[in-house]
Design a protein around this motif. Structure first.
Motif, PDB file in Angstrom:
ATOM      1  N   LYS A  14       3.359   4.673  -6.364  1.00  0.00           N
ATOM      2  CA  LYS A  14       2.259   4.851  -5.421  1.00  0.00           C
ATOM      3  C   LYS A  14       2.713   4.356  -4.059  1.00  0.00           C
ATOM      4  O   LYS A  14       3.215   3.243  -3.937  1.00  0.00           O
ATOM      5  CB  LYS A  14       1.021   4.085  -5.878  1.00  0.00           C
ATOM      6  N   LEU A  15       2.543   5.189  -3.063  1.00  0.00           N
ATOM      7  CA  LEU A  15       2.868   4.833  -1.687  1.00  0.00           C
ATOM      8  C   LEU A  15       1.590   4.359  -1.018  1.00  0.00           C
ATOM      9  O   LEU A  15       0.541   4.987  -1.170  1.00  0.00           O
ATOM     10  CB  LEU A  15       3.440   6.040  -0.948  1.00  0.00           C
ATOM     11  N   GLY A  16       1.652   3.261  -0.302  1.00  0.00           N
ATOM     12  CA  GLY A  16       0.451   2.746   0.350  1.00  0.00           C
ATOM     13  C   GLY A  16       0.784   1.606   1.293  1.00  0.00           C
ATOM     14  O   GLY A  16       1.897   1.511   1.810  1.00  0.00           O
ATOM     15  N   THR A  17      -0.191   0.749   1.493  1.00  0.00           N
ATOM     16  CA  THR A  17      -0.029  -0.395   2.391  1.00  0.00           C
ATOM     17  C   THR A  17      -0.511  -1.663   1.693  1.00  0.00           C
ATOM     18  O   THR A  17      -1.276  -1.609   0.740  1.00  0.00           O
ATOM     19  CB  THR A  17      -0.836  -0.212   3.692  1.00  0.00           C
ATOM     20  N   PHE A  32      -2.835  -4.246  -2.543  1.00  0.00           N
ATOM     21  CA  PHE A  32      -2.156  -2.968  -2.347  1.00  0.00           C
ATOM     22  C   PHE A  32      -3.205  -1.862  -2.306  1.00  0.00           C
ATOM     23  O   PHE A  32      -4.048  -1.761  -3.188  1.00  0.00           O
ATOM     24  CB  PHE A  32      -1.159  -2.698  -3.483  1.00  0.00           C
ATOM     25  N   LYS A  33      -3.162  -1.031  -1.264  1.00  0.00           N
ATOM     26  CA  LYS A  33      -4.085   0.103  -1.130  1.00  0.00           C
ATOM     27  C   LYS A  33      -3.262   1.385  -1.186  1.00  0.00           C
ATOM     28  O   LYS A  33      -2.514   1.702  -0.266  1.00  0.00           O
ATOM     29  CB  LYS A  33      -4.839   0.023   0.187  1.00  0.00           C
ATOM     30  N   GLN A  77       5.132   0.524   5.294  1.00  0.00           N
ATOM     31  CA  GLN A  77       4.425   0.858   4.065  1.00  0.00           C
ATOM     32  C   GLN A  77       5.038   0.126   2.876  1.00  0.00           C
ATOM     33  O   GLN A  77       6.039  -0.575   3.000  1.00  0.00           O
ATOM     34  CB  GLN A  77       4.468   2.366   3.835  1.00  0.00           C
ATOM     35  N   ALA A  78       4.418   0.324   1.716  1.00  0.00           N
ATOM     36  CA  ALA A  78       4.866  -0.324   0.490  1.00  0.00           C
ATOM     37  C   ALA A  78       4.812   0.671  -0.660  1.00  0.00           C
ATOM     38  O   ALA A  78       4.122   1.684  -0.589  1.00  0.00           O
ATOM     39  CB  ALA A  78       3.983  -1.531   0.186  1.00  0.00           C
ATOM     40  N   ASP A  85       4.585  -4.680  -6.430  1.00  0.00           N
ATOM     41  CA  ASP A  85       4.571  -4.192  -5.058  1.00  0.00           C
ATOM     42  C   ASP A  85       5.909  -4.464  -4.384  1.00  0.00           C
ATOM     43  O   ASP A  85       6.460  -5.557  -4.498  1.00  0.00           O
ATOM     44  CB  ASP A  85       3.460  -4.878  -4.260  1.00  0.00           C
ATOM     45  N   TYR A  86       6.405  -3.451  -3.673  1.00  0.00           N
ATOM     46  CA  TYR A  86       7.665  -3.560  -2.944  1.00  0.00           C
ATOM     47  C   TYR A  86       7.447  -3.130  -1.502  1.00  0.00           C
ATOM     48  O   TYR A  86       6.873  -2.075  -1.244  1.00  0.00           O
ATOM     49  CB  TYR A  86       8.739  -2.654  -3.563  1.00  0.00           C
TER      50      TYR A  86
END
Length: 129
Positions: A14-17, A32-33, A77-78, A85-86
């Motif tokens: 999942k790509l997010g912030t 993480f969103k 982004q993360a 989470d990375y």
């Protein structure tokens, strides 16, 4: 990245912030969103290529992954991979036809652990439930 087989992009993340939110006790917590899913493949360095070989102990929480070339992915982004989470710390873009980007990821720590953000063998660097 001409030698990377596109069939190896078989993992989903999942790509997010990482945003701040308020916890149950009123203290700020990092959450993480997710924004969207992204397919990736593992990327391994040889011993002579390994950019993490001469870095501090915390770098063992660093990994590299490959994604299809995507100009919308940014270093602020993360990625969430298997519940961890990375933070994206570096992007090596390849804007050729069918290009693949290499993302350097560092495990994200919220600062609430007792070992200064370094991984230990018991919790694999994750303080999240």
């Amino acid at each position: 990245m001409r030698n990377y087989n596109i069939n190896r992009l078989k993992h989903k993340a999942k790509l997010g912030t990482i945003d701040q939110d308020e916890g149950k006790n009123g203290m700020p917590i990092n959450v993480f969103k997710a924004q969207r899913d992204i397919w990736f493949g593992e990327y391994r360095f040889s011993i002579t290529q390994d950019p993490f070989a001469n870095t501090p102990v915390g770098a063992r929480n660093t990994r590299a992954v490959v994604i299809r070339h995507d100009t919308t992915v940014k270093t602020w982004q993360a990625l969430e991979i298997n519940g961890l989470d990375y933070q994206i710390t570096d992007i090596e873009p390849d804007d050729e036809v069918n290009g693949l980007d290499i993302l350097t990821l560092v495990a994200y720590f919220d600062g609430s652990d007792n070992n200064g953000g370094f991984d230990d063998d018991n919790n694999n660097g994750s303080d999240q439930m």
